[in-house]
Enzyme design. Structure first.
Site, mmCIF file in Angstrom:
data_model
loop_
_atom_site.group_PDB
_atom_site.id
_atom_site.type_symbol
_atom_site.label_atom_id
_atom_site.label_comp_id
_atom_site.label_asym_id
_atom_site.label_seq_id
_atom_site.Cartn_x
_atom_site.Cartn_y
_atom_site.Cartn_z
ATOM 1 N N ASP A 30 -5.295 7.806 -1.000
ATOM 2 C CA ASP A 30 -5.782 6.488 -1.407
ATOM 3 C C ASP A 30 -5.051 6.102 -2.682
ATOM 4 O OD1 ASP A 30 -7.665 4.211 -1.485
ATOM 5 O OD2 ASP A 30 -8.421 5.196 -3.294
ATOM 6 N N SER A 31 -5.180 4.825 -3.060
ATOM 7 C CA SER A 31 -4.563 4.369 -4.298
ATOM 8 C C SER A 31 -5.202 5.024 -5.530
ATOM 9 C CB SER A 31 -4.710 2.844 -4.391
ATOM 10 O OG SER A 31 -6.069 2.485 -4.235
ATOM 11 N N TYR A 62 -3.679 -1.022 -5.397
ATOM 12 C CA TYR A 62 -2.747 -1.467 -4.357
ATOM 13 C C TYR A 62 -3.107 -2.888 -3.878
ATOM 14 C CZ TYR A 62 -0.895 3.292 -3.388
ATOM 15 O OH TYR A 62 -0.283 4.522 -3.448
ATOM 16 N N GLY A 63 -4.368 -3.271 -4.110
ATOM 17 C CA GLY A 63 -4.933 -4.476 -3.492
ATOM 18 C C GLY A 63 -4.202 -5.771 -3.770
ATOM 19 N N CYS A 93 -7.092 4.378 2.276
ATOM 20 C CA CYS A 93 -7.066 3.095 1.570
ATOM 21 C C CYS A 93 -6.895 1.964 2.590
ATOM 22 C CB CYS A 93 -5.887 3.116 0.603
ATOM 23 S SG CYS A 93 -5.596 1.555 -0.249
ATOM 24 N N ASN A 94 -7.773 0.962 2.517
ATOM 25 C CA ASN A 94 -7.680 -0.157 3.465
ATOM 26 C C ASN A 94 -6.388 -0.936 3.287
ATOM 27 O OD1 ASN A 94 -10.547 -0.970 4.937
ATOM 28 N ND2 ASN A 94 -10.769 0.358 3.158
ATOM 29 N N THR A 95 -5.989 -1.163 2.034
ATOM 30 C CA THR A 95 -4.778 -1.957 1.802
ATOM 31 C C THR A 95 -3.551 -1.217 2.330
ATOM 32 O OG1 THR A 95 -5.892 -2.717 -0.217
ATOM 33 C CG2 THR A 95 -3.592 -3.339 0.057
ATOM 34 N N GLU A 172 -15.831 0.699 -10.102
ATOM 35 C CA GLU A 172 -15.276 1.745 -10.990
ATOM 36 C C GLU A 172 -15.986 1.767 -12.339
ATOM 37 O OE1 GLU A 172 -11.038 2.168 -11.077
ATOM 38 O OE2 GLU A 172 -10.917 2.104 -8.885
ATOM 39 N N CYS A 205 -12.973 -2.186 2.318
ATOM 40 C CA CYS A 205 -12.368 -1.655 1.095
ATOM 41 C C CYS A 205 -13.133 -0.397 0.715
ATOM 42 C CB CYS A 205 -12.460 -2.684 -0.033
ATOM 43 S SG CYS A 205 -11.889 -2.053 -1.620
ATOM 44 N N THR A 206 -12.386 0.601 0.251
ATOM 45 C CA THR A 206 -12.982 1.892 -0.085
ATOM 46 C C THR A 206 -14.126 1.803 -1.094
ATOM 47 O OG1 THR A 206 -11.233 2.041 -1.745
ATOM 48 C CG2 THR A 206 -10.922 3.282 0.302
ATOM 49 N N HIS A 207 -14.055 0.798 -1.984
ATOM 50 C CA HIS A 207 -15.019 0.731 -3.079
ATOM 51 C C HIS A 207 -16.351 0.081 -2.691
ATOM 52 C CE1 HIS A 207 -11.436 1.675 -5.276
ATOM 53 N NE2 HIS A 207 -12.017 1.572 -6.464
HETATM 54 N N1 DGL Z 1 -8.386 1.548 -2.079
HETATM 55 C C1 DGL Z 1 -8.185 0.119 -2.029
HETATM 56 C C2 DGL Z 1 -8.584 -0.413 -0.655
HETATM 57 O O1 DGL Z 1 -9.387 0.161 0.066
HETATM 58 C C3 DGL Z 1 -8.946 -0.586 -3.130
HETATM 59 C C4 DGL Z 1 -8.403 -0.309 -4.515
HETATM 60 C C5 DGL Z 1 -7.012 -0.865 -4.728
HETATM 61 O O2 DGL Z 1 -6.831 -2.088 -4.781
HETATM 62 O O3 DGL Z 1 -6.103 -0.058 -4.841
HETATM 63 O O4 DGL Z 1 -8.093 -1.434 -0.255
#
Ligand code: DGL
Length: 290
Positions: A30-31, A62-63, A93-95, A172, A205-207
């Site tokens: 993940d990012s 990464y978003g 990571c979704n992105t 976060e 999104c992971t968060h």
């Molecule tokens: N992990 C990213 C996602 O799921 C979110 C955090 C980021 O922007 O890196 O898209």
């Protein structure tokens, strides 16, 4: 020994040497800390597997980055995980899933699972045929990856989307409830739900699972009974299926370990990571990838 291309490409074929892969770790990347929500689901479903988590904390987020940049980062990391002897890779990571899945699959020879395909397929197949809303980073929404994935599974299924970039720093920061979280959720979700009746909401999104309560209470005001889907559980099920089909599952009579590597200062990761994982993380190592 690396898994052969043939084994990786056709996970349904039982390989005579699959046994030698059984004890290798599953790589998850993940990012940053967000993918720990996916690691948590993997641990719950596959407690016997060893997990190697890679958080690209030096290059997060990464978003809002360009697709080519994310693709390059994701391929660097996937190569690292393959070199670290991982038997399969989860793009947590979704992105990165939105922009780099194909490139990562071309880069490594082990099987790769993303976080978009599994949840999109299941929700697209829900018999009620109600509109599906997807929330994610700007990049994920702009990529249209969820829309394409749902369309592939069920043509004509209606999907609407909304980027919610402030949810990432909120999670976060630990501001997952209270007036600030509520106001931000209202600002993002009101226009999404006001536009038409919605039956499903994908947390793309992971968060976002950390904000599920405030998302649910806001959603309930506009779309009572909306079903909320977190991709982590669906992803864990997909990796289990893939390992079993390929004869790559580890023995179930053991307790797996988790190892964490990050590209920035590990101490910052340990603090925020514990909140995402729901338990302390003892240690993380610093690594460099190019
Ligand atoms: N992990 C990213 C996602 O799921 C979110 C955090 C980021 O922007 O890196 O898209």
């Amino acid at each position: 020994v690396r898994p052969s291309r043939e084994l990786a490409r056709s996970p349904t074929s039982q390989s005579p040497c699959a046994d030698s892969y059984a004890l290798k770790p599953i790589g998850i990347f993940d990012s940053g800390v967000g993918g720990l929500t996916v690691l948590k689901a993997l641990r719950a479903r596959l407690p016997h597997e060893d997990l190697l988590y890679f958080g690209d904390t030096a290059r997060v987020p990464y978003g809002n980055k360009a697709p080519a940049t994310i693709e390059r980062y994701a391929c660097n990391i996937a190569r690292y995980l393959e070199d670290a002897d991982c038997k399969a890779i989860v793009i947590a990571c979704n992105t990165a899933s939105a922009f780099a899945l194909d490139a990562v699959r071309r880069t490594v020879s082990v099987p790769v699972v993303d976080v978009i395909g599994p949840v999109a397929a299941r929700v697209a197949d829900s018999p009620d045929n109600q509109t599906i809303a997807v929330i994610g980073t700007r990049g994920t929404v702009r990529s249209g990856a969820y829309v394409r994935s749902i369309e592939r599974q069920r043509q004509g299924r209606r999907v609407i989307q909304q980027a919610c970039p402030l949810f990432v720093p909120l999670a976060e920061e630990g501001w997952t409830s209270g007036p600030i979280a509520e106001a931000i959720a209202e600002k993002y979700l009101q226009p999404l739900f006001a536009s038409e009746p919605v039956g499903h909401l994908i947390l793309g999104c992971t968060h976002y699972p950390l904000l599920e309560q405030v998302i649910r209470s806001t959603a309930d005001r506009y779309a009572r009974g909306v079903q909320i889907h977190d991709s982590a559980g669906y992803t864990a099920a997909a990796i289990e299926e893939l390992l079993e089909a390929g004869g790559l599952s580890g023995p179930r009579d053991r307790v797996g370990s988790s190892r964490f590597v990050v590209t920035d200062d590990p101490s910052a990761f340990l603090g925020v990571g514990a909140a995402f994982l729901g338990e302390p993380i003892d240690s993380a190592e610093h690594v460099d990838v190019r």
